[in-house]
Design an enzyme around this catalytic site. Structure first.
Site, short mmCIF file in Angstrom:
data_model
loop_
_atom_site.label_atom_id
_atom_site.label_comp_id
_atom_site.label_asym_id
_atom_site.label_seq_id
_atom_site.Cartn_x
_atom_site.Cartn_y
_atom_site.Cartn_z
N TRP A 179 -0.75 32.44 35.88
CA TRP A 179 -1.43 32.48 37.18
C TRP A 179 -1.01 33.77 37.86
O TRP A 179 0.19 34.08 37.94
CB TRP A 179 -1.00 31.26 37.98
CG TRP A 179 -1.57 31.11 39.34
CD1 TRP A 179 -2.87 31.24 39.71
CD2 TRP A 179 -0.85 30.76 40.52
NE1 TRP A 179 -3.01 30.99 41.05
CE2 TRP A 179 -1.79 30.68 41.57
CE3 TRP A 179 0.49 30.48 40.80
CZ2 TRP A 179 -1.44 30.35 42.88
CZ3 TRP A 179 0.85 30.15 42.09
CH2 TRP A 179 -0.11 30.09 43.12
N ASP A 196 6.21 24.65 36.26
CA ASP A 196 5.19 24.66 37.30
C ASP A 196 4.21 23.57 36.91
O ASP A 196 3.54 23.68 35.88
CB ASP A 196 4.50 26.02 37.37
CG ASP A 196 3.50 26.10 38.51
OD1 ASP A 196 3.11 27.22 38.87
OD2 ASP A 196 3.08 25.05 39.04
N LYS A 216 -4.53 19.70 43.41
CA LYS A 216 -5.63 19.28 42.55
C LYS A 216 -5.61 17.80 42.27
O LYS A 216 -6.62 17.13 42.36
CB LYS A 216 -5.59 20.04 41.21
CG LYS A 216 -5.99 21.48 41.31
CD LYS A 216 -4.84 22.32 41.76
CE LYS A 216 -5.12 23.79 41.64
NZ LYS A 216 -4.02 24.56 42.27
#
Lengths: 436, 347
Positions: free
Chosen positions: A167, A248, A284
């Site tokens: 990311w 993560d 999310k």
């Protein structure tokens, strides 16, 4: 008084000259003067964020067939953002109830307890031993940032290793925290899969006691995850090298549909006795994007150490934002502490994951039906919100310019933005730009 | 908001547009030329702390080595924010223990002593922890010195509306500086005036000399925010935007602020009356009435403050600061007893 009269000596200082020009009414000269003498004339426009900039470009586009497969935010089959039913119900219960006094610096303790139970599994020994330090954080970004600042402060000799690719904001976070960063191989373009040998070589080559950033599931941007056996090997290798794992985890539940399957990498590492950290996001998996709700947890040697670590994390948070926002933590706590709401959430997150898996199948099938000569297997092999399509930046630009399909230039497609209404159009666009 | 059922998508990095517009207008007045000319960059921030931190990070990047002068005393977290942002700081005199008032000469002298082009952190109104604000005339002189020394003013505005009860009156200092064409930083918070403490809603504003600059500055503020928290929380921003955007709610808010500020003024009066009645020595306690906002700097020393806690079970900070917001009129007599005992009987 003395200072007043110094201002009266006009044109001897920029302050004086400004006064002159303001009185003169000469607006052009005033403008140029201002630019020249401004404090900020050296400030250049910042580059657009490669991910968030895509959405703003999409919003500005008026083309009727435009498609946004840029940012990783879930959409339903009508292409609309979704607020989960369990979240709406939680909000109904919260409304008008809670006072708005500050949370403690480490956020809601109840929230943290529930979050780490979800991340590590309720039966994790480290939790029973009360040796997990946890603080509520500003979603995943905030959690990783707290961790980076913590490493800078307490393990300054250790460099951070990030997978290639990762990311994009990971690089920004470690850089702004002034942590030295390196990379390890992860994605293999030729197979559109994991470069397992490269990964192992690079982790072996890194100096002992490095900090390794791992995506717990649904790797962003590639969608390529190690298998459980591969995770076991990575865990063993990292133990030998005394590396520190920071997971993560932004997609727990969202990847396979099963929260306790999506965290298996973490559970493998815990069983192997790693002291690890986890940056969790509920953006999310609970659709709480704008609430900025996440958790940073750090597994410690014992309860006393965990208390010390927690206090240091709070100490980092205090001069950043004092205390985290309340609303999101109330929602998560309400859902996870109520058996029925939790069940509803499990069902809703599985539905989201299933819809995405369905779209992957449809996209691949559409490409094959169009007669594309390329191998699109990776679309269904990859997992989670994203598909690393293999499109080049130039092909991505054509997608945007010719077909009004918005995605990031690394070829990442957010499958969450694919619907039964646009999948054919998307497949056609991909086929057109990849035709040989 | 519950009925509207809006979605929970990410805000852009700079936050909710409706909130950013509202907050700049609240600060400067909707018809302010700064706003009309587009010379202000506003980015939603994590309440006062987050907004200060973002500005500090910007200062560190664009004015490396430049020192920020903070008042002595100031809110305890100011120095932490500057330290963690890597910005050097020093103090300017502010509180005069002899008068329990403003050390104006000391303040000006320290601002003049600082190298040209330093940054001066000022409290827009209701100074924390002292409750001592400059008068309008003093603000003008401060602005003169800042302009002369080519310093830049950095306002922390955490109590707009909460101090006097009037949003416009409390923004007076900032507006006077802006009217001079000065470039400013302003950090705002809605924790106290809208009671949104836990929602973490505030803003970083940079007032500059042209709209092009404002755009560039805004883009750089966003670049600093992205690796801190990506984008700010939506809930508090929506609340502010809704309150300000609805005339009936806005009026209600104004009335509630008057009530809150009014209660604090009343409690100050009550405490003062009790102190004067109980303390026969003729000591001047009027500073309690002259100070403004949530806090009062009592002038009690650390050991005296500890006595307040240990003997009287009055919880306050060790610098002698009491939060009047925590005081009910019923407790004023008790508090007066505690203060008198601590002041006279403890060294």
């Amino acid at each position: 008084m003395a200072y007043r009269s110094r201002l009266a000596h006009i044109c001897s200082s920029s302050a004086g000259r400004l006064g002159c020009l303001q009185r003169s009414g000469n607006t052009d000269a005033l403008s140029s003067f201002r630019r020249l003498y401004s404090w900020w004339s050296s400030v250049q426009p910042a580059p657009r964020d490669p991910i968030l900039g895509v959405t703003s470009a999409y919003l500005a586009d008026t083309h009727p067939s435009k498609v946004n497969v840029g940012v990783g935010a879930y959409r339903n089959d009508e292409g609309k953002p979704v607020v989960l039913q369990c979240v709406r119900e939680a909000e109904r219960r919260i409304a008008g109830r809670e006072l708005m006094e500050y949370l403690p610096m480490g956020g809601s303790a109840k929230f943290c307890e529930l979050a780490v139970g979800l991340a590590y599994g309720e039966d994790a020994q480290a939790l029973k031993d009360k040796r997990v330090a946890s603080v509520q954080a500003l979603s995943g970004t905030g959690a990783v940032r707290l961790f980076a600042e913590f490493i800078k402060r307490f393990q300054p000799e250790s460099s951070a290793y990030l997978p290639v690719p990762t990311w994009s904001n990971h690089h920004n976070i470690f850089r702004d925290a002034n942590v030295n960063q390196n990379t390890y191989r992860y994605y293999l373009a030729s197979t559109r899969g994991l470069d397992f040998e490269g990964l192992k070589e690079d982790l072996k080559a890194a100096p002992n006691r490095s900090v390794i950033l791992l995506h717990a599931c649904a790797h962003n941007p590639t969608g390529v995850d190690p298998t459980p056996d591969q995770w076991k090997e990575i865990s063993k290798l990292m133990k030998e090298k005394e590396h520190f794992p920071i997971f993560d985890m932004a997609y727990q539940g969202f990847a396979s549909g099963d929260t306790q399957r999506d965290n298996q990498a973490i559970r493998i590492f815990l069983e192997d006795g790693h002291q690890l950290a986890c940056a969790q996001s509920f953006a999310k998996s609970m659709g709480l994007y704008g609430q900025r709700i996440g958790c940073l947890s750090v597994v410690c040697a014992d309860a006393a150490e965990a208390a010390a670590v927690k206090s240091q994390l709070e100490f980092i948070a205090r001069p950043m934002y004092s205390s985290p926002p309340l609303h999101g933590s109330l929602i998560v706590t309400t859902i996870l502490s109520d058996a029925a709401l939790k069940e509803l959430w499990y069902k809703e997150v599985k539905d989201m994951a299933d819809r995405i898996i369905g779209m992957r199948t449809d996209l691949k099938k559409n490409l094959e039906d169009l007669g594309s000569k390329h191998n699109w297997e990776h679309i269904t092999k990859q997992i989670g919100m994203f598909c690393y399509s293999g499109l080049t930046p130039e092909q991505v630009d054509r997608m945007t310019q010719e077909f009004h399909v918005y995605m990031t230039r690394n070829g990442r497609i957010s499958m969450a933005g694919v619907t039964s209404g646009n999948v054919k159009y998307l497949a056609n666009a991909i086929n057109e730009v990849t035709k040989v | 908001m519950l009925e509207k059922g809006e979605n929970k998508e990410y805000l852009p990095i700079e936050g909710l547009a409706a909130f950013n517009k509202a907050t700049a207008e609240l600060l400067l007045g909707a018809d302010n030329p700064v706003i009309k000319e587009g010379r202000i960059a506003t980015v939603q921030g994590l309440s006062g702390t987050g907004s200060l931190r973002l500005a500090a990070a910007f200062i560190q990047r664009y004015l490396p080595g430049v020192k920020v002068l903070i008042s002595s005393p100031t809110w305890g977290n100011h120095k932490n924010i500057l330290n963690d942002a890597g910005v050097p700081w020093s103090e300017y005199r502010y509180f005069d223990p002899k008068t329990v008032g403003l050390d104006f000469d000391g303040m000006l002298a320290d601002m003049k002593d600082a190298p040209n082009g330093s940054i001066i952190l000022l409290h827009g109104c209701a100074h924390n922890p002292t409750g001592i604000d400059p008068t309008t005339e003093q603000w003008d002189i401060i602005a003169d010195v800042i302009q002369e020394k080519e310093h830049i003013a950095f306002f922390d505005v955490a109590y707009q509306g909460f101090a006097s009860g009037s949003l416009d009156e409390d923004a007076n200092s900032v507006r006077r500086f802006a009217a001079r064409g000065m470039e400013l930083f302003v950090a705002q918070s809605y924790s106290k005036n809208l009671g949104l403490y836990a929602e973490r809603i505030g803003a970083t504003n940079v007032i500059t000399t042209s709209p092009e600059l404002a755009l560039r500055i805004k883009s750089q503020l966003k670049r600093l925010a992205r690796p801190m928290y990506s984008n700010p929380p939506v809930h508090g921003a929506r609340i502010v935007a809704n309150v300000v955007g609805d005339p009936a709610l806005f009026d209600e808010w104004r009335a509630e602020m008057q009530l809150m500020a009014g209660r604090i003024k009343q409690v100050r009066q009550k405490l003062y009356d009790e102190l004067v009645a109980k303390d026969k020595s003729g000591k001047d306690w009027s500073f309690i009435l002259k100070q403004i906002g949530m806090f009062s700097f009592t002038g009690l020393s650390q050991s005296q403050s500890e006595n307040m806690t240990n003997k009287w079970h009055v919880y306050m900070t060790k610098d002698g600061r009491i939060s009047l917001a925590g005081l009910s009129s019923a407790k004023c007599g008790y508090l007066a007893d505690a203060i008198i005992d601590s002041y006279y009987n403890v060294q």
